[in-house]
Design an enzyme around this catalytic site. Structure first.
Site, PDB file in Angstrom:
ATOM      1  N   SER A  46      38.545  60.728   8.073  1.00  0.00           N
ATOM      2  CA  SER A  46      37.961  62.048   8.323  1.00  0.00           C
ATOM      3  C   SER A  46      36.603  61.867   8.994  1.00  0.00           C
ATOM      4  O   SER A  46      36.541  61.343  10.097  1.00  0.00           O
ATOM      5  CB  SER A  46      37.852  62.831   6.999  1.00  0.00           C
ATOM      6  OG  SER A  46      37.413  64.150   7.231  1.00  0.00           O
ATOM      7  N   THR A  47      35.531  62.267   8.342  1.00  0.00           N
ATOM      8  CA  THR A  47      34.202  62.178   8.945  1.00  0.00           C
ATOM      9  C   THR A  47      33.885  60.739   9.342  1.00  0.00           C
ATOM     10  O   THR A  47      33.989  59.824   8.529  1.00  0.00           O
ATOM     11  CB  THR A  47      33.132  62.680   7.950  1.00  0.00           C
ATOM     12  OG1 THR A  47      33.521  63.953   7.459  1.00  0.00           O
ATOM     13  CG2 THR A  47      31.778  62.776   8.622  1.00  0.00           C
ATOM     14  N   HIS A  73      41.234  64.120  10.301  1.00  0.00           N
ATOM     15  CA  HIS A  73      40.902  65.538  10.131  1.00  0.00           C
ATOM     16  C   HIS A  73      40.169  66.047  11.365  1.00  0.00           C
ATOM     17  O   HIS A  73      39.029  65.663  11.619  1.00  0.00           O
ATOM     18  CB  HIS A  73      39.999  65.730   8.904  1.00  0.00           C
ATOM     19  CG  HIS A  73      40.655  65.386   7.616  1.00  0.00           C
ATOM     20  ND1 HIS A  73      39.940  65.105   6.471  1.00  0.00           N
ATOM     21  CD2 HIS A  73      41.961  65.280   7.267  1.00  0.00           C
ATOM     22  CE1 HIS A  73      40.780  64.844   5.481  1.00  0.00           C
ATOM     23  NE2 HIS A  73      42.015  64.928   5.937  1.00  0.00           N
TER      24      HIS A  73
END
Length: 227
Positions: A46-47, A73
């Site tokens: 994700s991040t 994501h």
């Protein structure tokens, strides 16, 4: 052919018991059973994921003997841009996944933004299935959905990788993977994560086989799928 610059390249109380593949009445030697099985790599992030994916995917060799499923994501549109950019610098093919396509070795498939990515076996092949069922912990695509889906594949040895990202997406899916098939789990180390949430969650649940610095994850993947 893509050009590439050479780069350097267990269980919580509520977790079901994992039964390693190969146990049972199979009479073949273990080495032959392993060699006959197909390989699959799945990465969740994700991040900080785009940078981490570039480091890992660009370090995988042309002719990789396994497909790679990637859940990052991202909102719609951005995943295709990410796939195109990574494809331009990697030796393996990188593309945004399409519904109904047959998965091929040596190719990384990135789940499109706003779609969960699952797979199914059909006539001896792995087929991608994209769907817009409800978000999972606020995510679509969700790593949990993809990990749980690949846990149902019976004829694959799997490598699951959890890299930088906020939250715990991927941990529940790893429980299914550990319980249903032969899987090795790699978590990115705190040292190299932009956000340590997703790897930390998997590690805390005792679902991880190895903790690796980002720069060493590709080598670990290659070691597992070459066994």
């Amino acid at each position: 052919m893509n050009t590439h610059r050479n780069q350097k390249r267990h269980v919580s109380p509520e977790t079901p018991v994992y039964h390693p593949a190969g146990e049972g009445p199979d009479q073949q030697p273990a080495s032959k059973r392993r060699s006959a099985r197909k390989k699959l790599v799945c990465i969740g992030t994700s991040t900080g994921g785009p940078r981490a994916l570039q480091t890992v995917l660009a370090s995988l060799p042309e002719g990789l003997p396994a497909p790679v499923l990637v859940v990052q994501h991202m909102p719609p549109g951005f995943t295709r841009q990410l796939a195109n950019r990574l494809n331009s610098i990697c030796r393996i093919t990188v593309k945004e996944a399409e519904d109904g396509e047959i998965v091929q070795k040596g190719t990384a498939y990135i789940a499109p933004g706003d779609f969960h990515m699952k797979v199914r076996e059909q006539a001896g092949q792995m087929v991608i299935q994209l769907e817009q069922s409800p978000t999972v912990s606020g995510h679509r695509p969700a790593v949990d959905q993809t990990f749980e889906s690949i846990s149902r594949l019976k004829h694959y040895d799997k490598v699951a990788v959890v890299m930088t990202g906020m939250g715990s997406d991927g941990t529940k899916g790893l429980i299914h993977l550990k319980n249903e098939g032969n899987v090795k789990v790699i978590a990115e180390s705190k040292e190299s994560c932009i956000v340590y949430g997703m790897p930390r969650s998997a590690i805390a649940a005792n679902l991880v086989d190895e903790i690796k610095h980002l720069n060493d994850i590709a080598d670990a993947i290659i070691d597992y799928i070459s066994d």
